[in-house]
Design a protein around this motif. Structure first.
Motif, mmCIF file in Angstrom:
data_model
loop_
_atom_site.group_PDB
_atom_site.id
_atom_site.type_symbol
_atom_site.label_atom_id
_atom_site.label_comp_id
_atom_site.label_asym_id
_atom_site.label_seq_id
_atom_site.Cartn_x
_atom_site.Cartn_y
_atom_site.Cartn_z
ATOM 1 N N TYR A 34 52.379 32.285 26.156
ATOM 2 C CA TYR A 34 52.549 33.433 26.331
ATOM 3 C C TYR A 34 50.919 34.360 26.088
ATOM 4 O O TYR A 34 50.836 35.047 26.296
ATOM 5 C CB TYR A 34 53.683 33.871 24.986
ATOM 6 C CG TYR A 34 52.952 34.854 24.657
ATOM 7 C CD1 TYR A 34 53.778 36.104 25.342
ATOM 8 C CD2 TYR A 34 52.720 34.866 23.029
ATOM 9 C CE1 TYR A 34 53.641 37.743 24.198
ATOM 10 C CE2 TYR A 34 53.100 36.464 22.164
ATOM 11 C CZ TYR A 34 53.582 37.566 22.600
ATOM 12 O OH TYR A 34 53.403 38.257 22.169
ATOM 13 N N GLY A 35 49.757 33.966 25.086
ATOM 14 C CA GLY A 35 48.327 33.938 25.063
ATOM 15 C C GLY A 35 48.202 33.852 26.885
ATOM 16 O O GLY A 35 47.070 34.812 26.665
ATOM 17 N N ALA A 36 47.784 33.436 27.255
ATOM 18 C CA ALA A 36 47.403 33.275 28.913
ATOM 19 C C ALA A 36 48.007 34.522 29.134
ATOM 20 O O ALA A 36 47.009 35.570 30.267
ATOM 21 C CB ALA A 36 47.833 32.249 29.742
ATOM 22 N N ILE A 37 48.930 35.015 29.198
ATOM 23 C CA ILE A 37 50.192 36.165 30.426
ATOM 24 C C ILE A 37 49.094 37.421 28.796
ATOM 25 O O ILE A 37 48.418 38.215 30.001
ATOM 26 C CB ILE A 37 50.743 36.156 29.430
ATOM 27 C CG1 ILE A 37 52.014 35.506 31.056
ATOM 28 C CG2 ILE A 37 51.701 37.585 30.021
ATOM 29 C CD1 ILE A 37 52.513 35.287 31.822
ATOM 30 N N LEU A 38 49.075 37.612 28.281
ATOM 31 C CA LEU A 38 48.211 38.424 26.589
ATOM 32 C C LEU A 38 46.506 38.546 27.138
ATOM 33 O O LEU A 38 46.341 39.315 27.487
ATOM 34 C CB LEU A 38 48.185 38.393 25.563
ATOM 35 C CG LEU A 38 49.931 38.431 25.409
ATOM 36 C CD1 LEU A 38 49.826 38.056 23.287
ATOM 37 C CD2 LEU A 38 50.848 39.299 25.256
ATOM 38 N N ALA A 39 46.808 37.304 27.714
ATOM 39 C CA ALA A 39 44.635 37.373 28.310
ATOM 40 C C ALA A 39 44.773 37.609 30.048
ATOM 41 O O ALA A 39 43.368 38.774 29.645
ATOM 42 C CB ALA A 39 44.303 36.015 28.359
ATOM 43 N N ALA A 40 45.433 37.529 30.658
ATOM 44 C CA ALA A 40 45.286 37.740 31.796
ATOM 45 C C ALA A 40 45.606 39.058 31.714
ATOM 46 O O ALA A 40 45.197 40.301 32.915
ATOM 47 C CB ALA A 40 46.290 37.048 32.828
ATOM 48 N N ASN A 41 46.016 40.355 31.280
ATOM 49 C CA ASN A 41 46.967 41.037 31.435
ATOM 50 C C ASN A 41 45.796 41.901 31.053
ATOM 51 O O ASN A 41 45.839 43.576 31.707
ATOM 52 C CB ASN A 41 47.978 41.349 30.113
ATOM 53 C CG ASN A 41 49.698 42.475 30.724
ATOM 54 O OD1 ASN A 41 49.271 41.890 32.515
ATOM 55 N ND2 ASN A 41 49.934 42.570 30.815
#
Length: 226
Positions: A34-41
């Protein structure tokens, strides 16, 4: 706001809705994903679904609902098929393949996508999430020559396109899972006209509602016979 990890542990009904509960390690991997998605988004368009409740239901829970037969019988072989090699066709931000890889660390999950930026993000999940059983690949499904035990297709196109992408990627006895929203009797009839050309048969159509928003969803299971 509480972290996704806390909410998963204390609020979200994994056991009640899937008869499956993530381990503490899997909880942490979901959190890191979830954290990786938020950052990459912030750099690339992976998903517009980022609110924590929506992310759990529409991405994590929905991804795992498609492999429910293998969650409930982890040592079994539903429909006589032992699963080892899996492909997620049109993986995008990693759905459903990454949640599946987290839930089933004994499976090897290929994440196939035609957009290089998304594949680069998927490669970053090896370290960001601690996943050793995902294999991101750049390319188109129709040019992909490997054969798998299980193919997953979610939000890729119409039924004809999904069958054309997924069924040729399966070995004999392999299973295709189509993740769909609405599904009608007309859709079933159309599917039945397509399957003979792929030497395949329909196994099951499972209708269900999502646990938080109560949206209608379907998973269609198709087996390659030859």
């Amino acid at each position: 706001m509480a972290s996704l990890n806390t909410l998963l542990l204390e609020q979200f009904p994994w056991q009640e809705t899937l008869q499956w509960q993530p381990t503490p390690q899997q909880q942490e991997q979901f959190q890191r994903f979830y954290g990786a998605i938020l950052a990459a988004n912030q750099r690339i368009n992976l998903t517009r679904i980022t609110a924590v409740n929506d992310f759990w239901e529409k991405h994590l829970w929905d991804s795992l609902r498609g492999i429910l037969p293998w969650l409930q019988l982890p040592e079994g072989t539903p429909w006589g098929t032992k699963i080892q090699q899996v492909i997620d066709i049109g993986s995008g931000g990693g759905f459903p393949g990454v949640p599946v890889a987290i839930a089933r660390p004994d499976w090897s999950v290929t994440l196939l996508d035609a957009t290089q930026k998304k594949v680069k993000f998927l490669h970053s999940l090896h370290s960001a999430v601690g996943l050793v059983n995902i294999y991101p690949e750049w390319g188109r499904a129709e040019a992909h020559g490997h054969r798998y035990d299980l193919a997953l297709i979610r939000a890729v196109g119409d039924v004809r396109r999904c069958c054309a992408y997924g069924l040729p990627r399966l070995r004999s006895g392999g299973i295709l899972v189509l993740y769909r929203g609405q599904w009608s009797d007309e859709d079933t009839q159309h599917l039945e006209t397509l399957l003979p050309q792929y030497r395949s048969q329909r196994l099951d159509i499972q209708a269900f509602t999502t646990p938080l928003s109560h949206a209608q969803r379907h998973c269609i299971y198709i087996q390659r016979q030859g």
